[in-house]
Design an enzyme around this catalytic site. Structure first.
Site, mmCIF file in Angstrom:
data_model
loop_
_atom_site.group_PDB
_atom_site.id
_atom_site.type_symbol
_atom_site.label_atom_id
_atom_site.label_comp_id
_atom_site.label_asym_id
_atom_site.label_seq_id
_atom_site.Cartn_x
_atom_site.Cartn_y
_atom_site.Cartn_z
ATOM 1 N N ARG A 1 -3.195 20.469 5.176
ATOM 2 C CA ARG A 1 -2.000 20.710 5.974
ATOM 3 C C ARG A 1 -2.432 20.964 7.369
ATOM 4 N NH1 ARG A 1 -3.726 24.558 7.851
ATOM 5 N NH2 ARG A 1 -1.985 24.858 9.107
ATOM 6 N N GLY A 2 -1.292 21.220 8.223
ATOM 7 C CA GLY A 2 -1.758 21.006 9.864
ATOM 8 C C GLY A 2 -1.447 19.640 10.350
ATOM 9 N N ALA A 3 -0.597 19.388 11.477
ATOM 10 C CA ALA A 3 -0.329 18.186 11.614
ATOM 11 C C ALA A 3 -1.329 17.217 11.717
ATOM 12 C CB ALA A 3 0.642 18.188 12.863
ATOM 13 N N ARG B 1 6.231 15.280 3.448
ATOM 14 C CA ARG B 1 6.713 16.296 4.511
ATOM 15 C C ARG B 1 7.248 15.557 5.595
ATOM 16 N NH1 ARG B 1 2.543 20.916 5.542
ATOM 17 N NH2 ARG B 1 4.499 22.025 5.904
ATOM 18 N N GLN C 1 -0.610 31.321 6.171
ATOM 19 C CA GLN C 1 -1.490 30.409 6.851
ATOM 20 C C GLN C 1 -2.386 31.097 7.999
ATOM 21 O OE1 GLN C 1 1.374 29.432 6.564
ATOM 22 N NE2 GLN C 1 1.672 27.392 6.172
ATOM 23 N N ASP D 1 4.034 20.760 15.623
ATOM 24 C CA ASP D 1 4.167 19.690 14.471
ATOM 25 C C ASP D 1 4.902 18.321 15.131
ATOM 26 O OD1 ASP D 1 3.789 22.265 12.926
ATOM 27 O OD2 ASP D 1 3.248 20.496 11.566
ATOM 28 N N ASN E 1 7.207 24.110 15.397
ATOM 29 C CA ASN E 1 5.940 24.328 14.859
ATOM 30 C C ASN E 1 6.375 25.438 13.637
ATOM 31 O OD1 ASN E 1 3.039 24.678 14.843
ATOM 32 N ND2 ASN E 1 3.223 26.793 15.645
ATOM 33 N N LYS E 2 5.360 26.001 13.160
ATOM 34 C CA LYS E 2 5.531 26.937 11.909
ATOM 35 C C LYS E 2 6.658 28.022 12.243
ATOM 36 C CE LYS E 2 4.041 26.721 8.570
ATOM 37 N NZ LYS E 2 4.659 25.966 7.576
HETATM 38 O O1 MRU Z 1 2.836 23.855 7.069
HETATM 39 P P1 MRU Z 1 1.511 23.672 7.939
HETATM 40 O O2 MRU Z 1 0.659 24.753 7.335
HETATM 41 O O3 MRU Z 1 1.306 22.243 7.708
HETATM 42 O O4 MRU Z 1 2.020 24.058 9.077
HETATM 43 C C1 MRU Z 1 1.132 23.953 10.157
HETATM 44 C C2 MRU Z 1 1.408 24.277 11.551
HETATM 45 O O5 MRU Z 1 2.690 24.591 12.087
HETATM 46 C C3 MRU Z 1 0.567 23.947 12.780
HETATM 47 O O6 MRU Z 1 0.579 25.237 13.768
HETATM 48 C C4 MRU Z 1 0.397 22.623 13.328
HETATM 49 O O7 MRU Z 1 0.712 21.799 12.259
HETATM 50 C C5 MRU Z 1 -0.432 22.339 14.221
HETATM 51 S S1 MRU Z 1 -2.122 22.249 13.342
HETATM 52 C C6 MRU Z 1 -3.396 21.647 14.511
#
Ligand code: MRU
Length: 378
Positions: free
Chosen positions: A55-57, A109, A227, A268, A278-279
């Protein structure tokens, strides 16, 4: 290896040496267990992205690149009858099959643009190679599956290597925005696990630590999938950074206490006007920051800027299983079984709430329509 290197050099996503599987740290098990798993089928890849094992973009983008490399290698394996039902050339059959794999992965996703971006880059590399062969040797020339699979692998490695460079550059730019001793609040996880090496939002903090600076970081736990608690607090604590874990609803209190001089968050997808997905919960942090006069910085690579998305309204928002709110992480369900739930994984922060968007090519300030165009065209 020192403590910071142990965190910044973690091999969260890689291609197995024989090229037949992607190896990832299963982030859903952290911080209790560090377990590596192998993804060698489209179904396992889809499941790992959907369930946030990776996970994480940026990490999703890197993983998607390697997934395509594994699937390309599979395509290149000898099969009894190949392309029997297609009227196209062998190269075109390969491209069509890779497109199908890409569509399947992308459907896991929808919000983080890096997934679609990485798949798009791989497909473009294949198209360019096919076109080159036709130009060089005539209209009927075929590149061949082995060479095309190698082209996919090389592009995936390039995506990964560029991410390492990108994180370092973002960290440098981000570090120039804060000073030693500052309090920094962050939401979700945009550290090494979500990228490669330093991360984006956590990059300046880790780079600063490496240079002897001390920040006081407040990590929102980040409901519902935690997270912040499971990953950000873990990464920073392991790196020796002064980190304090708070529940999301405590952010206002720590800001009011004067403990926060800057907010650093990841992204994201950034729309052309600077609206940023973002999250879930990020926009609330931005609103609070504005109220308390604290700068709110978004840190992310230019690959997360989607110039085809005019505003935040055009960003698709992933809706997730209500069970994540009602029972996950609890010993017993915390609500009635049939209670209605709304579980968006991301929200959009309006561009007026954002002080600057920090990319590997520089710091973009309002008006974002102009500054984002400038960095994406660099
Ligand atoms: O659902 P996730 O854990 O993939 O969400 C991640 C985030 O929102 C991060 O802040 C984003 O992807 C940036 S990671 C460098």
């Amino acid at each position: 290896m020192n403590d910071i290197n142990r965190i910044t050099h973690v091999n969260n996503v890689s291609l197995r040496e024989d090229g037949k599987a992607v190896v990832i740290i299963d982030q859903s098990l952290l911080p209790n267990k560090t377990e590596f798993i192998e993804l060698d089928t489209p179904e396992k890849m889809y499941e790992a992205i959907l369930h946030l094992r990776v996970r994480g973009a940026p990490a999703i983008g890197i993983c998607a690149g390697y997934c395509m490399a594994v699937l390309a290698k599979k395509e290149a394996e000898p099969k009894p009858i190949r392309g029997c039902c297609s009227s196209g050339s062998a190269d075109e059959v390969f491209l069509e099959n890779m497109k199908k794999h890409g569509e399947y992965l992308k459907s896991s996703r929808p919000t983080a643009v890096n997934l679609a971006w990485a798949v798009g880059r791989i497909l473009t590399a294949v198209r360019v190679e096919i076109k080159k062969a036709k130009l060089d040797s005539g209209i009927m020339a075929n590149v061949g599956y082995d060479r095309l699979a190698e082209v996919v692998r090389m592009e995936a490695v390039a995506i990964h290597n560029e991410d390492i460079e990108m994180c370092k550059a973002i960290s440098e730019f981000g570090l120039s925005l804060v000073k030693d001793g500052d309090g920094i609040l962050t939401h979700c996880n945009a550290g090494p696990l979500a990228t490669s090496r330093y991360g984006t939002a956590l990059g300046p903090i880790l780079l600063g630590k490496e240079r002897g600076m001390e920040f006081k970081v407040f990590a929102d736990e980040t409901r519902p999938l935690l997270q912040g608690a499971r990953l950000t607090a873990y990464e920073l604590q392991m790196a020796g950074v002064d980190v304090t874990l708070i529940c999301d609803n405590m952010a206002s209190m720590v800001m009011r206490n004067g403990w926060v001089q800057a907010c650093f968050v990841g992204c994201d997808r950034v729309a052309a006007n600077g609206d940023t997905a973002n999250k879930i919960g990020t926009s609330g942090v931005a609103i609070l920051a504005k109220h308390y006069g604290i700068p709110f910085y978004v840190l992310g690579p230019t690959s997360t800027i989607d110039m085809d998305c005019p505003t935040g309204k055009d960003i698709p928002i992933e809706l997730r299983d209500p069970a994540e709110i009602k029972q996950k992480f609890y010993e017993m369900p915390m609500s009635l079984d049939d209670v209605k739930c709304y579980n968006p994984a991301f929200d959009v922060t309006d561009n007026e709430l954002i002080t600057a968007i920090v990319t590997e090519k520089g710091v973009c300030r309002p008006p974002f329509t102009e500054s984002l165009r400038a960095v994406t065209e660099k």
